[in-house]
Scaffold this motif. Structure first.
Motif, PDB file in Angstrom:
ATOM      1  N   LYS A 185       0.799  -1.222   0.000  1.00  0.00           N
ATOM      2  CA  LYS A 185       0.000   0.000   0.000  1.00  0.00           C
ATOM      3  C   LYS A 185       0.836   1.279   0.000  1.00  0.00           C
ATOM      4  O   LYS A 185       0.278   2.376  -0.055  1.00  0.00           O
ATOM      5  N   SER A 186       2.148   1.171   0.082  1.00  0.00           N
ATOM      6  CA  SER A 186       2.998   2.358   0.215  1.00  0.00           C
ATOM      7  C   SER A 186       3.492   2.837  -1.146  1.00  0.00           C
ATOM      8  O   SER A 186       3.893   2.029  -1.989  1.00  0.00           O
ATOM      9  N   GLY A 187       3.473   4.167  -1.336  1.00  0.00           N
ATOM     10  CA  GLY A 187       3.975   4.752  -2.562  1.00  0.00           C
ATOM     11  C   GLY A 187       5.483   4.907  -2.534  1.00  0.00           C
ATOM     12  O   GLY A 187       6.147   4.605  -1.541  1.00  0.00           O
ATOM     13  N   LEU A 188       6.025   5.414  -3.636  1.00  0.00           N
ATOM     14  CA  LEU A 188       7.468   5.547  -3.762  1.00  0.00           C
ATOM     15  C   LEU A 188       8.056   6.465  -2.688  1.00  0.00           C
ATOM     16  O   LEU A 188       9.077   6.131  -2.066  1.00  0.00           O
ATOM     17  N   GLY A 189       7.406   7.609  -2.449  1.00  0.00           N
ATOM     18  CA  GLY A 189       7.918   8.538  -1.437  1.00  0.00           C
ATOM     19  C   GLY A 189       7.966   7.920  -0.060  1.00  0.00           C
ATOM     20  O   GLY A 189       8.931   8.107   0.693  1.00  0.00           O
ATOM     21  N   ARG A 190       6.939   7.167   0.262  1.00  0.00           N
ATOM     22  CA  ARG A 190       6.895   6.514   1.575  1.00  0.00           C
ATOM     23  C   ARG A 190       7.999   5.461   1.692  1.00  0.00           C
ATOM     24  O   ARG A 190       8.633   5.312   2.743  1.00  0.00           O
ATOM     25  N   CYS A 191       8.245   4.727   0.604  1.00  0.00           N
ATOM     26  CA  CYS A 191       9.289   3.701   0.607  1.00  0.00           C
ATOM     27  C   CYS A 191      10.677   4.328   0.746  1.00  0.00           C
ATOM     28  O   CYS A 191      11.557   3.757   1.404  1.00  0.00           O
TER      29      CYS A 191
END
Length: 351
Positions: free
Chosen positions: A77-83
């Motif tokens: 569920k996590s986007g690139l920025g969150r990763c």
């Protein structure tokens, strides 16, 4: 790192990191005039300084990209920025804990809080870690086979440390590959080894220990299943890992160019930095502090002039370790505050 015990452990780890940091700086820069040191660093050209800083940050961001690449394949569920945020958190906690043991547990914690399945997140982090170690061993093997005489010449008595780093990383890769390829064999071997240590009196009988081993083996079994189903993603992560490794190796060359120095090629400087990195990678010291600086001085003493060796080392470590560590601290604080706000909302909703 929840609960009173977790915070106590975190405080002790941070205290150890700061103690090693102070000792390192006192040893490296004791007797040095700070004004002269800063004046020498000020000679760095802005372009090369910016390039070194960007390379240091790119190193961490690329891990975030790899996490995102694998997590999305598992329906995360996590986007690139969150990763990328997970990567900076991992870099921070790895940097302040011995043998970089604190990074992945904290990444796993925040990935879980964001709604990602623990099993999926564990597989993702294990694949990233395996690719990281595999890339490091491959680079080390190339150096050992094709550049051995040069390494011995530059490293002198510290070449044994390089061989130790190579041995430990190779053994770890073989262990992980063994767990992935022969999980039951590795589990039985671990059980036999535990029984031997218990009978010898080194360990006490502990059923939880084998449970942890079972979870470890099961996680890698799932990793194998994932890799078989997504060979393209594995190839992309492996390629990205090699590029990621090169960012910190090339960073030192940027510092070299920033001082206006010539005479040594970028390839040689990058290979020497790779040797330093491999030699200290598995040492049980937070951020490999102290040992990295001492080895840097020895290896690069014939590359940088005497008056620029310490400034170059400080600039390289600042761009490749301390600055990303500060970004990681900011990311960790951001995740912590977001978690606190989430808990406050839950309490208000429940009231």
């Amino acid at each position: 790192m929840g609960g009173k015990r977790g915070w106590k452990k975190g405080a002790l780890e941070l205290a150890l990191f700061l103690a090693v940091l102070v000792l390192t700086f006192r040893t490296m820069f004791g007797g040095q005039k700070i004004g002269s040191l800063l004046a020498a660093i000020g000679r760095l050209t802005p372009v090369c300084t910016a390039a070194a800083v960007l390379l240091g940050l790119l190193f961490v961001c690329l891990e975030g990209f790899m996490i995102w690449l694998l997590l999305t394949a598992m329906g995360g569920k996590s986007g690139l920025g969150r990763c990328v945020g997970y990567s900076f958190v991992g870099f921070f906690y790895s940097g302040i804990t011995p043998s970089a043991t604190g990074g992945q547990p904290m990444q796993l914690l925040y990935m879980k809080r964001d709604g990602n399945r623990v099993e999926d997140s564990t597989v993702v982090l294990m694949v990233v870690a395996l690719c990281y170690k595999l890339a490091l061993v491959c680079i080390g093997a190339v150096l050992l086979i094709g550049w051995r005489e040069r390494l011995v010449s530059r490293m002198g008595g510290s070449f044994g440390l390089y061989l130790l780093g190579m041995l430990l990383n190779t053994l770890l890769v073989l262990l992980l590959l063994g767990v992935m390829g022969f999980p039951q064999v590795m589990r039985r071997t671990a059980g036999s080894l535990e029984g031997l240590l218990v009978r010898a009196g080194f360990w006490k009988q502990d059923s939880a220990r084998m449970e942890r081993t079972d979870r470890f083996v099961e996680s890698y079994r799932r990793a194998v299943q994932f890799l078989r189903a997504h060979p393209g993603r594995l190839a992309a992560v492996l390629l990205c890992t090699f590029v990621q490794r090169c960012t910190v190796f090339v960073l030192t060359w940027m510092i070299y160019l920033g001082f206006g120095l010539t005479g040594t090629g970028g390839g040689e400087i990058a290979w020497l930095q790779a040797a330093v990195y491999l030699a200290v990678d598995m040492l049980p010291v937070p951020g490999a502090q102290g040992v990295t600086e001492l080895l840097y001085k020895k290896v690069f003493s014939g590359i940088f002039p005497a008056g620029l060796l310490l400034p170059a080392m400080l600039a390289s470590r600042a761009a490749g370790f301390y600055l990303p560590l500060l970004f990681g601290l900011a990311a960790a604080a951001g995740f912590w505050m977001a978690g606190r706000r989430g808990k406050d909302k839950e309490r208000i909703a429940a009231a």
